[in-house]
Design a protein around this motif. Structure first.
Motif, PDB file in Angstrom:
ATOM      1  N   UNK A 233       0.824  -1.214   0.000  1.00  9.66           N
ATOM      2  CA  UNK A 233       0.000   0.000   0.000  1.00  9.66           C
ATOM      3  C   UNK A 233       0.857   1.263   0.000  1.00  9.66           C
TER       4      UNK A 233
ATOM      5  N   UNK B  44      -9.627  -3.715   0.040  1.00  7.41           N
ATOM      6  CA  UNK B  44      -8.968  -3.656  -1.267  1.00  7.41           C
ATOM      7  C   UNK B  44      -7.824  -2.637  -1.357  1.00  7.41           C
ATOM      8  N   UNK B  45      -7.777  -1.651  -0.466  1.00 12.08           N
ATOM      9  CA  UNK B  45      -6.703  -0.665  -0.567  1.00 12.08           C
ATOM     10  C   UNK B  45      -6.806   0.351   0.548  1.00 12.08           C
ATOM     11  N   UNK B  46      -5.814   1.262   0.629  1.00 11.52           N
ATOM     12  CA  UNK B  46      -5.904   2.322   1.632  1.00 11.52           C
ATOM     13  C   UNK B  46      -6.950   3.353   1.228  1.00 11.52           C
ATOM     14  N   UNK B  47      -7.127   4.369   2.063  1.00 10.42           N
ATOM     15  CA  UNK B  47      -8.132   5.399   1.795  1.00 10.42           C
ATOM     16  C   UNK B  47      -9.064   5.516   2.986  1.00 10.42           C
TER      17      UNK B  47
END
Lengths: 131, 314
Positions: B218, B275-278
């Motif tokens: 990430x 599914x991902x950072x944020x």
């Protein structure tokens, strides 16, 4: 762009055939997109192919895109985080910071392999293969 | 919230109540050269201040300009964080902002940030940029407003009551496929900066992105952090403070302790979760404050320990 538009507004310019103006308008718009697009303008005016790349979850989808020369590639950011499209070898101009839903378009006129990444999240990488 | 804070006026209680969408920072205690974090607003922070020689507060990732779920009011949550630091019984000697002041590096976002930070009672705020602060101009606007102007690259150091502080920049000149980057020039400077210090000098090193490979998939790490750590290893007490990942993570490596701070704006998921950072959009309004924090550090003279304390807006 503005200066050209004013030029066309002069009386003698009104005699120009509308299709000529339209074609010039298209050329202007294309050339605004990026330096790469300027060279592409001739091809682009004939047939404008557009391909989309989605930015989602800190990744480009598709990560690798193969397109014919003259294709206009449009990135759209679907993340809440901003991203910046940057050519790995300065082969095309960088985008500004793309906020959510912002798009950036580059028309690729010359065959080649164009690696790019997000300049603020550099683990995000993608490739455009122009044939 | 502890009862012993209640006499800090109904106003404080009131603003905490109004802070359903709130963010905060971290209170750091310097205890004999070792850093301890403590959540602000926690009664324990007041108790442990007794044997600290000084404290400072860390604020991070305020993301001014962000206006989406789960936080539509990042200005309000930053303001609340500053108020929480101001409400500490012993005033922290200074504040650190470990980057991502803004969301998009816009002048008006920097203006807003500056305005809120002026509400701080701290005598001084030290800043390092996050990747959100250097969009489009390689940080020119950031450094013009918040730079310490010691080195052209923007990095700097200072001494405070026996502790050597180093502010590093790891969000510029990032390479495709890589992570954060310090670069050869900054590493050479760091080597020179530390050369004259005795190994007993407590060090506090701060930068935006984690200076350890926290979760590279990430982007949570710095490509050449190992080179920096090799320069820090000879020291008896090293604390590395970072932001970027909007949550508390800690790691001990010999005499080096790594900490990441919470955001004053919104939380991000744990490494690899989802599914991902944020932003964690699904955080309920009433629960957001639990994810946001201020960090305060107090130092106790004569002991080789810093006390780092975390505070959440709760």
């Amino acid at each position: 762009m503005k200066a050209i538009a004013r030029g066309f507004a002069r009386p003698h310019a009104l005699r120009w055939h509308p299709t000529v103006l339209l074609a010039l308008g298209v050329l202007c718009c294309v050339s605004m997109a990026s330096p790469a697009a300027m060279a592409a303008s001739a091809a682009a005016s004939k047939a404008m192919h557009t391909q989309q790349i989605e930015i989602r979850n800190f990744a480009f989808a598709p990560a690798t895109l193969t397109v014919p020369a003259g294709t206009r590639v449009v990135w759209t950011n679907q993340d809440e985080e901003p991203h910046v499209i940057t050519s790995a070898g300065s082969q095309f101009a960088s985008s500004k910071g793309l906020d959510t839903s912002d798009s950036y378009a580059v028309t690729f006129s010359k065959p080649g392999t164009y690696a790019y990444y997000c300049s603020i999240h550099p683990m995000m990488v993608g490739t455009i293969i122009v044939q | 919230m502890q009862d012993n804070h209640d006499n800090e006026a109904g106003g404080r209680r009131q603003f905490l109540k109004c802070m359903a969408w709130a963010g905060a920072g971290t209170l750091w205690l310097m205890k004999g050269g070792v850093l301890r974090a403590q959540p602000l607003g926690d009664g324990a922070a007041t108790a442990s201040m007794a044997d600290a020689s000084f404290s400072f507060a860390q604020i991070s990732d305020s993301h001014i300009g962000f206006h989406k779920a789960p936080n539509m009011d990042v200005v309000g949550t930053l303001r609340a964080s500053v108020a929480l630091v101001n409400a500490q019984a012993a005033r922290p000697d200074f504040l650190l902002h470990t980057g991502d002041l803004t969301h998009l590096s816009k002048p008006e976002e920097f203006d807003t940030l500056t305005g809120v930070m002026q509400e701080s009672h701290a005598r001084k705020v030290f800043y390092v940029p996050g990747e959100h602060d250097v969009i489009g101009d390689n940080g020119a606007e950031f450094f013009r407003r918040f730079g310490e102007r010691q080195q052209t690259g923007g990095w700097y150091s200072f001494d405070h009551r026996g502790v050597h502080f180093v502010g590093l920049i790891n969000v510029l000149d990032l390479k495709a496929g890589g992570l954060g980057s310090l670069g050869m020039e900054q590493l050479a400077w760091l080597k020179k900066d530390l050369a004259g210090l005795s190994a007993e000098t407590p060090l506090v090193v701060f930068a935006h992105m984690p200076l350890w490979p926290l979760y590279p998939p990430w982007g949570w790490g710095t490509d050449d952090s190992a080179e920096a750590m090799s320069l820090l290893r000879r020291f008896g007490s090293v604390s590395v403070l970072n932001g970027h990942i909007h949550q508390i993570q800690q790691k001990v490596e010999g005499n080096i302790t790594f900490y990441t701070a919470r955001s004053t704006a919104y939380p991000q998921p744990a490494p690899g979760v989802g599914p991902g950072p944020g932003p964690m959009k699904e955080v309920a309004p009433g629960a957001l404050h639990r994810y946001l924090g201020i960090r305060d550090v107090r130092h106790v003279q004569g002991r080789q320990a810093l006390a780092v304390t975390e505070e959440v807006l709760s």
